[in-house]
Motif scaffolding. Sequence first.
Motif: not given
Length: 227
Positions: A98-118
């Motif tokens: 939360l200080e640097t706003l760097a995000v580590h993302v891991w995934h295996c299978g068909d779950c997804r991580v995304g970003l919501r914009r307006p």
Amino acid sequence: MRARWFSQQGRERARNSDAVAVGQQGQYLLAVLVDGAEKGPRGAELARHWADTVLQALAEAAALSQATVDSRLRQAHAQLRDGFLRDIASYCMVSLDLETLAVHVWHCGDCRVGLRRPTETRWLTTPHILAHQPGLPPSRAPEEQERREQQLTRSLNARRFCPPEHQVFSLQQGQTLLLSTDGYWQEHLNAGTPLHCLRDDASLLILPLVSALDQIDQASDTDNLRS
């Protein structure tokens, strides 16, 4: 905006087998989303177990190396044979500084991580499904395409450890992280199926980039959030 958790059982499912665990360790916001399959007898239990176990592992290794996280995942995976030998699942997880706003993302299978914009959602991960395998000829029928979209090429299973794909991104203030199971991103968002008509379990976790995780608004038909 506060964090939000939506989860519902699919019309063709015996129970809701999605689960999520969310927590904060110092400056790190952590979340694990798991989609348990009904092919085994304890898919829902596996989802809850893996979400809880991996969140604890992330909390212990939040500021450590990727090699440490991988080691903790392997240790957790080695324990699955005792109770989940015939079950499989997909999962994704994030560790956000939360200080640097760097995000580590891991995934295996068909779950997804995304970003919501307006005006749009940008997915950061590509699902591990047959439809995304390079070199495949075009599908000859809708049934074949549906099979490709449902067949996992990487999964969480007790028989073999499949390392999750790992990526690092830099976020910006005002953005919102999304963690989604395939019932939500594929059947609802991509195919446009109304929520009350979904065949598969569908879950979505919305995480705004805030300094502290005070509360999560819940809209779930089962007790599948741990925080």
